[in-house]
Design a protein around this motif. Structure first.
Motif, PDB file in Angstrom:
ATOM      1  N   TYR A  36       0.662  -1.200  -0.240  1.00  0.00           N
ATOM      2  CA  TYR A  36      -0.182   0.060   0.268  1.00  0.00           C
ATOM      3  C   TYR A  36       1.018   1.402  -0.146  1.00  0.00           C
ATOM      4  O   TYR A  36       0.662   2.538   0.135  1.00  0.00           O
ATOM      5  N   GLY A  37       2.179   1.261  -0.086  1.00  0.00           N
ATOM      6  CA  GLY A  37       2.531   2.626  -0.139  1.00  0.00           C
ATOM      7  C   GLY A  37       2.397   3.282   1.272  1.00  0.00           C
ATOM      8  O   GLY A  37       2.526   4.432   1.028  1.00  0.00           O
ATOM      9  N   ILE A  38       1.992   3.054   2.046  1.00  0.00           N
ATOM     10  CA  ILE A  38       1.805   3.992   3.563  1.00  0.00           C
ATOM     11  C   ILE A  38       3.453   3.869   4.681  1.00  0.00           C
ATOM     12  O   ILE A  38       3.239   2.251   5.411  1.00  0.00           O
ATOM     13  N   ASP A  39       3.570   4.511   5.176  1.00  0.00           N
ATOM     14  CA  ASP A  39       4.551   4.059   6.588  1.00  0.00           C
ATOM     15  C   ASP A  39       3.885   3.473   7.151  1.00  0.00           C
ATOM     16  O   ASP A  39       2.908   3.915   7.859  1.00  0.00           O
ATOM     17  N   THR A  40       4.734   2.809   8.287  1.00  0.00           N
ATOM     18  CA  THR A  40       4.031   2.038   9.424  1.00  0.00           C
ATOM     19  C   THR A  40       4.697   2.693  10.596  1.00  0.00           C
ATOM     20  O   THR A  40       6.133   2.358  10.310  1.00  0.00           O
ATOM     21  N   ILE A  41       4.288   2.465  11.715  1.00  0.00           N
ATOM     22  CA  ILE A  41       4.260   3.541  13.120  1.00  0.00           C
ATOM     23  C   ILE A  41       4.168   1.427  14.068  1.00  0.00           C
ATOM     24  O   ILE A  41       3.363   1.200  13.894  1.00  0.00           O
ATOM     25  N   LEU A  42       5.882   1.192  13.964  1.00  0.00           N
ATOM     26  CA  LEU A  42       5.737  -0.363  14.895  1.00  0.00           C
ATOM     27  C   LEU A  42       5.944   0.231  16.407  1.00  0.00           C
ATOM     28  O   LEU A  42       6.692   0.241  15.879  1.00  0.00           O
ATOM     29  N   HIS A  43       4.968  -0.014  17.232  1.00  0.00           N
ATOM     30  CA  HIS A  43       5.275  -0.272  18.292  1.00  0.00           C
ATOM     31  C   HIS A  43       5.562  -1.886  18.684  1.00  0.00           C
ATOM     32  O   HIS A  43       5.093  -2.708  18.560  1.00  0.00           O
ATOM     33  N   LEU A  44       6.674  -1.238  19.353  1.00  0.00           N
ATOM     34  CA  LEU A  44       7.071  -3.046  19.789  1.00  0.00           C
ATOM     35  C   LEU A  44       6.924  -3.148  21.574  1.00  0.00           C
ATOM     36  O   LEU A  44       8.043  -2.107  22.173  1.00  0.00           O
ATOM     37  N   THR A  45       6.274  -3.737  21.904  1.00  0.00           N
ATOM     38  CA  THR A  45       5.628  -4.188  23.074  1.00  0.00           C
ATOM     39  C   THR A  45       7.182  -4.863  24.096  1.00  0.00           C
ATOM     40  O   THR A  45       7.010  -5.687  23.998  1.00  0.00           O
ATOM     41  N   CYS A  46       7.281  -4.085  24.846  1.00  0.00           N
ATOM     42  CA  CYS A  46       8.912  -4.946  25.801  1.00  0.00           C
ATOM     43  C   CYS A  46       8.542  -5.812  27.308  1.00  0.00           C
ATOM     44  O   CYS A  46       9.233  -6.504  27.148  1.00  0.00           O
ATOM     45  N   ASN A  99       7.297  -8.196  29.655  1.00  0.00           N
ATOM     46  CA  ASN A  99       7.379 -10.012  29.363  1.00  0.00           C
ATOM     47  C   ASN A  99       8.436 -10.064  28.039  1.00  0.00           C
ATOM     48  O   ASN A  99       8.409 -11.381  27.541  1.00  0.00           O
ATOM     49  N   MET A 100       9.373  -9.415  27.715  1.00  0.00           N
ATOM     50  CA  MET A 100       9.727 -10.239  26.017  1.00  0.00           C
ATOM     51  C   MET A 100      11.280 -10.415  26.351  1.00  0.00           C
ATOM     52  O   MET A 100      11.842 -10.713  27.704  1.00  0.00           O
ATOM     53  N   VAL A 101      11.841 -11.571  25.762  1.00  0.00           N
ATOM     54  CA  VAL A 101      12.725 -12.395  26.276  1.00  0.00           C
ATOM     55  C   VAL A 101      13.562 -11.310  25.246  1.00  0.00           C
ATOM     56  O   VAL A 101      14.092 -10.923  24.599  1.00  0.00           O
ATOM     57  N   GLN A 102      15.061 -11.477  26.196  1.00  0.00           N
ATOM     58  CA  GLN A 102      16.299 -10.217  25.739  1.00  0.00           C
ATOM     59  C   GLN A 102      16.784 -10.377  24.166  1.00  0.00           C
ATOM     60  O   GLN A 102      16.914 -11.838  23.447  1.00  0.00           O
ATOM     61  N   GLY A 103      16.976  -9.655  23.282  1.00  0.00           N
ATOM     62  CA  GLY A 103      17.130  -9.686  21.795  1.00  0.00           C
ATOM     63  C   GLY A 103      16.744 -10.278  21.464  1.00  0.00           C
ATOM     64  O   GLY A 103      16.442  -9.600  19.913  1.00  0.00           O
ATOM     65  N   LEU A 104      14.932 -10.311  21.154  1.00  0.00           N
ATOM     66  CA  LEU A 104      13.861 -10.250  20.670  1.00  0.00           C
ATOM     67  C   LEU A 104      13.756  -9.135  19.167  1.00  0.00           C
ATOM     68  O   LEU A 104      13.413  -9.248  18.257  1.00  0.00           O
ATOM     69  N   VAL A 105      13.889  -7.912  20.165  1.00  0.00           N
ATOM     70  CA  VAL A 105      12.986  -6.748  19.037  1.00  0.00           C
ATOM     71  C   VAL A 105      14.613  -6.466  18.315  1.00  0.00           C
ATOM     72  O   VAL A 105      14.374  -6.755  17.068  1.00  0.00           O
TER      73      VAL A 105
END
Length: 75
Positions: free
Chosen positions: A47-57, A59-65
């Protein structure tokens, strides 16, 4: 999968409103990581639309992001 199909349909309709960007958030602990990254790629590439990606950290495994961002940058 019906929920994802519904979301993609709504995004296709929103494109007609000419948004500056679409915000996409993945679930805590990366529970929706793959679908979220696929959806962000779809909004950008198809679609050619910029995306704002929110990364919820929460309970995240270290290094996953870092891993998720690195994979997408190399793709």
């Amino acid at each position: 999968m019906q929920g994802l199909e519904n979301l993609v349909s709504r995004i296709a309709r929103m494109v007609g409103l000419d948004p500056l960007a679409i915000s996409v958030t993945w679930g805590a602990g990366g529970s929706t990581k793959e679908r979220t990254l696929d959806l962000a790629g779809l909004t950008q590439l198809e679609y050619g639309i910029d995306t704002i990606l929110h990364l919820t950290c929460t309970n995240m495994v270290q290094g996953l992001v870092d891993e998720a961002l690195r994979v997408r940058i190399e793709d």
